[in-house]
Design an enzyme around this catalytic site. Structure first.
Site, PDB file in Angstrom:
ATOM      1  CG  ASP A 243       6.149  13.127  45.351  1.00 27.48           C
ATOM      2  OD1 ASP A 243       6.245  13.460  46.436  1.00 27.48           O
ATOM      3  OD2 ASP A 243       7.219  12.280  44.835  1.00 27.48           O
ATOM      4  CE  LYS A 245      10.109  13.901  46.594  1.00 24.95           C
ATOM      5  NZ  LYS A 245      10.262  12.668  47.460  1.00 24.95           N
ATOM      6  CG  ASN A 248      10.005  14.830  42.711  1.00 23.69           C
ATOM      7  OD1 ASN A 248      10.833  14.156  42.467  1.00 23.69           O
ATOM      8  ND2 ASN A 248       8.964  14.508  43.368  1.00 23.69           N
TER       9      ASN A 248
END
Length: 289
Positions: A243, A245, A248
């Site tokens: 995840d 991106k 984050n």
């Protein structure tokens, strides 16, 4: 002492409880149904299981204690060696060693203390997800500021996210790196699971990109390099993030990057990957340049 006694009672044979129940029934509680007695063989197996569990618990407990004691001695010896090499006066050496002992004692005291939600004062909410929220909080005793991730257990079960949360917690506890968000402690109550993590006041990369629109070449190289180091730090422990991106990628007060939000991370079985590569090599496939 009371906690040790209550723990030990978990391993007591249930036939004692049944016998005490029968005694109460013989004293006048005839309305209660007397439980079915277990056979001698079942009672013996049950007792053996409890003895084995108690033995394993005690062995693990004392192994951990001996490990902590050994690490504490090693830290003291290392400090003494550094002080001797630095040609520090005897008085300063004693003061530094006393300071180390004080910090070690405080650390051991914190380890024995069971943390709970009541130990923190909730401040500003900084994020909200599908089954949890993240708040800035302050520890009441020390005044230190942290980020508290609060996850609702019922929602995790309903959405089938238990394994993902376990993987996130295990990764944060296992990986020690300046490139990812630090986990300080975790605890739970009947409704929620709590993760107390490092608070990063610099915001995230998405906010930075929206504010600056375009980064300079040096800025882009800097943040890409720190992102690569963060991803590498978890790959070394056989985890993948899944995840990545800008939301984050968080920034600390000095502008350095920290990778966060490991809710979708997954541990890998590298032995299986090696077996797959060995099969490909048998067929003449070479992945080297």
């Amino acid at each position: 002492m009371d906690s040790a006694r209550s723990w030990f009672q978990k391993f007591q044979p249930r036939d004692r409880l049944r016998s005490s129940t029968r005694k109460k029934d013989s004293m006048g509680n005839s309305g209660r149904e007397d439980p079915q007695p277990i056979s001698a063989e079942e009672a013996s197996n049950l007792t053996k299981q409890r003895v084995a569990a108690a033995k394993q618990y005690i062995e693990n407990h004392y192994k951990e204690q001996m490990k902590n004691l050994q690490e504490r001695r090693e830290r003291r010896n290392l400090l003494e060696k550094k002080l001797a090499d630095a040609d520090v006066s005897e008085e300063d050496q004693n003061n530094l060693l006393k300071f180390l002992e004080k910090k070690e004692t405080e650390y051991m005291r914190l380890q024995r203390h069971k943390m709970g939600a009541d130990d923190f004062e909730l401040l500003t909410m900084i994020g909200k997800g599908a089954f949890g929220e993240v708040r800035v909080c302050r520890e009441k005793t020390t005044g230190s500021v942290y980020a508290m991730k609060k996850l609702k257990k019922s929602e995790m079960l309903r959405r089938g996210q238990v394994e993902h949360v376990k993987a996130e917690r295990n990764l944060l506890a296992e990986v020690e790196s300046n490139c990812i968000v630090k986990l300080y402690c975790s605890f739970q109550d009947d409704e929620y699971l709590y993760l107390i993590m490092e608070y990063l006041p610099g915001g995230d990369m998405m906010t930075l990109l929206m504010r600056k629109d375009t980064l300079t070449d040096d800025e882009a190289r800097f943040y890409v390099a720190e992102t690569v180091l963060a991803i590498e730090s978890i790959h070394k422990h056989n985890y993948i993030h899944r995840d990545i991106k800008p939301d984050n990628l968080l920034l600390d007060r000095y502008g350095h990057l920290r990778l966060s939000d490991f809710g979708l991370c997954k541990p890998l079985d590298c032995s299986t990957i090696e077996e797959d590569f060995s099969v490909w090599r048998k067929h003449g496939w070479n992945f080297k340049k």
